[in-house]
Motif scaffolding. Structure first.
Motif, PDB file in Angstrom:
ATOM      1  N   ILE A 150       0.833  -1.205   0.000  1.00  0.00           N
ATOM      2  CA  ILE A 150       0.000   0.000   0.000  1.00  0.00           C
ATOM      3  C   ILE A 150       0.867   1.254   0.000  1.00  0.00           C
ATOM      4  CG2 ILE A 150      -1.611   1.358   1.395  1.00  0.00           C
ATOM      5  CD1 ILE A 150      -2.858  -1.345   2.270  1.00  0.00           C
ATOM      6  N   ALA A 171      -8.243  -1.986  -8.703  1.00  0.00           N
ATOM      7  CA  ALA A 171      -8.803  -1.424  -7.472  1.00  0.00           C
ATOM      8  C   ALA A 171      -7.861  -1.661  -6.294  1.00  0.00           C
ATOM      9  CB  ALA A 171     -10.171  -2.032  -7.192  1.00  0.00           C
ATOM     10  N   ILE A 172      -7.238  -2.829  -6.257  1.00  0.00           N
ATOM     11  CA  ILE A 172      -6.293  -3.139  -5.188  1.00  0.00           C
ATOM     12  C   ILE A 172      -5.043  -2.280  -5.304  1.00  0.00           C
ATOM     13  CG2 ILE A 172      -4.812  -4.948  -4.231  1.00  0.00           C
ATOM     14  CD1 ILE A 172      -6.968  -6.965  -5.090  1.00  0.00           C
ATOM     15  N   GLU A 185      -4.805   0.573  -6.607  1.00  0.00           N
ATOM     16  CA  GLU A 185      -5.142   1.976  -6.361  1.00  0.00           C
ATOM     17  C   GLU A 185      -5.257   2.293  -4.872  1.00  0.00           C
ATOM     18  OE1 GLU A 185      -7.862   2.228 -10.453  1.00  0.00           O
ATOM     19  OE2 GLU A 185      -8.799   1.999  -8.475  1.00  0.00           O
ATOM     20  N   SER A 186      -5.197   1.253  -4.030  1.00  0.00           N
ATOM     21  CA  SER A 186      -5.408   1.462  -2.590  1.00  0.00           C
ATOM     22  C   SER A 186      -4.353   2.384  -1.980  1.00  0.00           C
ATOM     23  CB  SER A 186      -5.418   0.118  -1.853  1.00  0.00           C
ATOM     24  OG  SER A 186      -4.191  -0.569  -2.032  1.00  0.00           O
ATOM     25  N   MET A 197      -5.666   5.806  -2.645  1.00  0.00           N
ATOM     26  CA  MET A 197      -6.919   6.037  -1.930  1.00  0.00           C
ATOM     27  C   MET A 197      -6.708   6.173  -0.424  1.00  0.00           C
ATOM     28  SD  MET A 197      -9.100   6.283  -4.319  1.00  0.00           S
ATOM     29  CE  MET A 197      -7.838   6.864  -5.440  1.00  0.00           C
ATOM     30  N   TRP A 198      -5.732   5.461   0.105  1.00  0.00           N
ATOM     31  CA  TRP A 198      -5.519   5.449   1.553  1.00  0.00           C
ATOM     32  C   TRP A 198      -4.485   6.454   2.035  1.00  0.00           C
ATOM     33  CZ3 TRP A 198      -5.790   0.035   4.286  1.00  0.00           C
ATOM     34  CH2 TRP A 198      -7.021  -0.565   3.988  1.00  0.00           C
ATOM     35  N   ASN A 246     -14.058   2.188  -8.324  1.00  0.00           N
ATOM     36  CA  ASN A 246     -13.321   2.375  -7.080  1.00  0.00           C
ATOM     37  C   ASN A 246     -14.227   3.095  -6.084  1.00  0.00           C
ATOM     38  OD1 ASN A 246     -11.549   3.416  -4.982  1.00  0.00           O
ATOM     39  ND2 ASN A 246      -9.877   2.749  -6.312  1.00  0.00           N
ATOM     40  N   GLU A 290     -13.597   3.555  -2.982  1.00  0.00           N
ATOM     41  CA  GLU A 290     -12.808   4.358  -2.052  1.00  0.00           C
ATOM     42  C   GLU A 290     -12.726   5.815  -2.516  1.00  0.00           C
ATOM     43  OE1 GLU A 290     -11.469   3.419   0.786  1.00  0.00           O
ATOM     44  OE2 GLU A 290     -11.334   1.236   0.731  1.00  0.00           O
ATOM     45  N   MET A 344      -6.697   1.152   7.989  1.00  0.00           N
ATOM     46  CA  MET A 344      -7.869   1.437   7.177  1.00  0.00           C
ATOM     47  C   MET A 344      -8.719   2.529   7.818  1.00  0.00           C
ATOM     48  SD  MET A 344     -10.971  -1.088   5.978  1.00  0.00           S
ATOM     49  CE  MET A 344     -11.834  -0.891   7.542  1.00  0.00           C
ATOM     50  N   ARG A 392      -9.464   6.067   5.972  1.00  0.00           N
ATOM     51  CA  ARG A 392     -10.810   6.465   5.581  1.00  0.00           C
ATOM     52  C   ARG A 392     -11.336   7.635   6.400  1.00  0.00           C
ATOM     53  NH1 ARG A 392     -13.853   0.617   4.465  1.00  0.00           N
ATOM     54  NH2 ARG A 392     -12.677   0.114   2.568  1.00  0.00           N
TER      55      ARG A 392
END
Length: 308
Positions: free
Chosen positions: A29, A92-93, A95-96, A99-100, A139, A141, A169, A173
């Motif tokens: 990540i 999508a994975i 891109e985490s 996103m995070w 996505n 997220e 997480m 978020r």
């Protein structure tokens, strides 16, 4: 000196595997967060292509789901869609990281367009709160981040399979101000409270709802469907909308806010409400079926779907 029992050995092995997997996931990540989004997506597409050619659980589940919901497609057509699904799911994975861990400016720059934003503004203008339904497509997220940046949000979440990732997480978020609540009665009460305060509450509406949930058609196949949406609407006067974040062919994301049939979703008849929810999710899927999370066991509890 006491001997280690077989049960203790199993427990130690399980903890070691969890710790190793968690550490590896954290490294990935953080590593993906350092890459341009286009590079992370390219890596995801490559991984998805490998998953298409190699036997694996993700391919099996997606193949079973696609066979069930698109029986009219030829094998060639389904294989083409299967490959695209695995590529998007892997993206999508990958891109985490963005996103995070990306900051607000970088994330908003990744959003090329937002369609239907006037629907959200109109809903908030009613002063009754907004329940946002975000299916597992594209996505989700990026949708959560966008909403948190612009609106006071309360979001229901389910802890990840890797327990060691939960804290990371939650921090990721919640870094733009979202309040994360668990999938229990306390969390439901917090969602209702937020709605009654004219805030935004968001949930993922297309998860398997477990035993006892209404079993109604989803893409033509019986699926256990959550009743939470109808309960939230019955206990509040909130408006309700769908929102998805789809990948653009030239990079980045396009967000879509879509109307929802509030009366049908809030129906006191649990079967009718569940059917309305699935129909709304289906409309989202039709926008880009290849970007939906077909690697998830959506039809758990329905016999014959996941047989080899």
């Amino acid at each position: 000196m006491s001997k280690t029992t077989p049960e203790q050995k199993i427990s130690f092995t399980k903890r070691f595997k969890q710790s190793f997997a968690t550490g590896f996931a954290v490294v990935l990540i953080k590593g993906f967060a350092l890459l341009p989004l286009s590079v992370a997506q390219a890596i995801g597409k490559f991984i998805g292509t490998l998953l298409y050619w190699l036997p694996n659980r993700q391919r099996f589940l997606a193949e079973c789901n696609l066979r069930a919901v698109y029986p009219e497609l030829s094998q060639e057509q389904r294989n083409k869609l299967l490959k695209q699904v695995l590529q998007h799911n892997a993206q999508a994975i990958c891109e985490s990281g963005a996103m995070w861990r990306w900051n607000q400016e970088k994330l908003l720059n990744a959003v090329r367009e937002v369609h239907g934003l006037e629907l959200l503004e109109q809903a908030f203008a009613q002063g009754k709160g907004v329940l946002m339904l975000g299916p597992h497509i594209g996505n989700w997220e990026v949708v959560g981040n966008y909403l948190a940046i612009h609106y006071p949000s309360t979001v229901m979440y389910k802890p990840p399979n890797l327990q060691g990732l939960e804290q990371m997480m939650r921090e990721a978020r919640g870094r733009f101000g979202s309040e994360l609540v668990p999938t229990d009665l306390r969390g439901i009460r917090q969602l209702i409270k937020a709605l009654r305060s004219n805030k935004l509450s968001a949930i993922l509406p297309d998860q398997d709802a477990g035993e006892g949930a209404p079993k109604v058609p989803f893409m033509g196949v019986p699926a256990r469907t959550m009743g939470l949406v109808s309960k939230l609407l019955q206990k509040s006067e909130a408006e309700v909308l769908f929102m998805v974040g789809l990948r653009h062919p030239q990079g980045g994301f396009v967000l879509h806010v879509l109307p929802a049939d509030r009366d049908a979703l809030a129906d006191a008849d649990s079967i009718k409400a569940a059917m309305a929810l699935n129909q709304g999710v289906e409309q989202c899927i039709k926008m880009a079926p290849e970007q939906y999370l077909w690697t998830y066991r959506r039809f758990r509890g329905t016999q014959g779907i996941y047989q080899k």
